[in-house]
Design a protein around this motif. Structure first.
Motif, PDB file in Angstrom:
ATOM      1  N   PRO A 107      -1.742   1.727 -11.672  1.00 43.91           N
ATOM      2  CA  PRO A 107      -1.749   0.730 -11.179  1.00 43.91           C
ATOM      3  C   PRO A 107      -0.480  -0.325 -11.510  1.00 43.91           C
ATOM      4  O   PRO A 107      -0.003  -1.170 -10.950  1.00 43.91           O
ATOM      5  CB  PRO A 107      -3.098  -0.186 -11.326  1.00 43.91           C
TER       6      PRO A 107
ATOM      7  N   THR B 138      -6.025  -0.072   4.390  1.00 41.09           N
ATOM      8  CA  THR B 138      -5.226  -0.620   3.517  1.00 41.09           C
ATOM      9  C   THR B 138      -4.907  -2.097   3.815  1.00 41.09           C
ATOM     10  O   THR B 138      -4.021  -2.697   2.719  1.00 41.09           O
ATOM     11  CB  THR B 138      -4.083   0.424   2.941  1.00 41.09           C
TER      12      THR B 138
ATOM     13  N   PRO C 180     -12.399   4.715  -2.624  1.00 36.66           N
ATOM     14  CA  PRO C 180     -11.480   5.974  -2.834  1.00 36.66           C
ATOM     15  C   PRO C 180     -11.795   7.298  -2.326  1.00 36.66           C
ATOM     16  O   PRO C 180     -10.486   7.838  -1.930  1.00 36.66           O
ATOM     17  CB  PRO C 180     -11.555   6.142  -4.370  1.00 36.66           C
TER      18      PRO C 180
ATOM     19  N   MET D 225     -12.182  -3.214   0.609  1.00 34.05           N
ATOM     20  CA  MET D 225     -11.369  -2.101   0.160  1.00 34.05           C
ATOM     21  C   MET D 225     -11.826  -0.841   0.634  1.00 34.05           C
ATOM     22  O   MET D 225     -13.359  -0.931   0.280  1.00 34.05           O
ATOM     23  CB  MET D 225     -11.020  -2.224  -1.135  1.00 34.05           C
TER      24      MET D 225
ATOM     25  N   HIS E 290      -2.052   4.570  -4.285  1.00 38.59           N
ATOM     26  CA  HIS E 290      -2.045   3.398  -5.261  1.00 38.59           C
ATOM     27  C   HIS E 290      -3.646   3.095  -5.630  1.00 38.59           C
ATOM     28  O   HIS E 290      -3.529   2.712  -6.797  1.00 38.59           O
ATOM     29  CB  HIS E 290      -1.339   2.203  -5.005  1.00 38.59           C
ATOM     30  N   GLN E 291      -4.415   3.332  -4.466  1.00 41.21           N
ATOM     31  CA  GLN E 291      -5.832   2.749  -4.944  1.00 41.21           C
ATOM     32  C   GLN E 291      -6.782   3.953  -5.210  1.00 41.21           C
ATOM     33  O   GLN E 291      -7.901   3.860  -5.830  1.00 41.21           O
ATOM     34  CB  GLN E 291      -6.494   2.235  -3.625  1.00 41.21           C
TER      35      GLN E 291
ATOM     36  N   ALA F 176      -0.170   2.462  -0.282  1.00 42.17           N
ATOM     37  CA  ALA F 176      -1.369   1.622  -0.710  1.00 42.17           C
ATOM     38  C   ALA F 176      -2.531   2.444  -0.984  1.00 42.17           C
ATOM     39  O   ALA F 176      -2.950   2.382  -2.092  1.00 42.17           O
ATOM     40  CB  ALA F 176      -1.464   0.664   0.338  1.00 42.17           C
ATOM     41  N   ALA F 177      -2.802   3.578  -0.040  1.00 45.09           N
ATOM     42  CA  ALA F 177      -3.899   4.238  -0.429  1.00 45.09           C
ATOM     43  C   ALA F 177      -3.858   5.214  -1.521  1.00 45.09           C
ATOM     44  O   ALA F 177      -4.830   5.127  -2.494  1.00 45.09           O
ATOM     45  CB  ALA F 177      -4.154   5.320   0.666  1.00 45.09           C
TER      46      ALA F 177
END
Length: 81
Positions: free
Chosen positions: A67, A46, A6, A3, A60-61, A57-58
C-alpha cells in the motif's frame, strides 16, 4: 465507501485478464460482452470510472500489495531537481 472483498477482486481481475487474452485471439461478441460486464463490475467495486484505473485499484487492495508503493499512481507527479 464500501470495499469489495479481496477474493472477489482477485477473481474479477483474473476473469478480466483471461477474457482480454481470449478477445485478443478470437474477438467474439460474447467474449467482448462478458469483458465489458467484468470491466463495469471492477469499476463499481473499486469506485473508478475506467477499467485501467479499476485494475490498478483492485490490485492495490489485494493481500500482498504494498500500500505504501504508489509509484504507478504518482509517477507523473514526481519531478527531479
Amino acid at each position: 465507501m464500501l470495499m469489495a472483498h479481496p477474493a472477489v477482486l482477485k477473481d474479477l481481475v483474473a476473469q478480466y485478464e483471461t477474457l482480454r487474452a481470449l478477445h485478443a485471439e478470437n474477438g467474439s461478441p460474447a467474449t467482448r460482452r462478458r469483458m465489458n460486464d467484468i470491466a463495469y463490475t471492477l469499476c463499481v467495486s473499486t469506485g473508478t470510472s475506467d477499467v485501467d484505473s479499476a485494475l490498478v485499484a483492485a490490485r492495490h487492495q489485494l493481500p500482498g500489495a504494498r500500500p505504501q508503493d504508489d509509484s504507478v499512481l504518482s509517477a507523473g507527479l514526481i519531478s527531479t531537481p
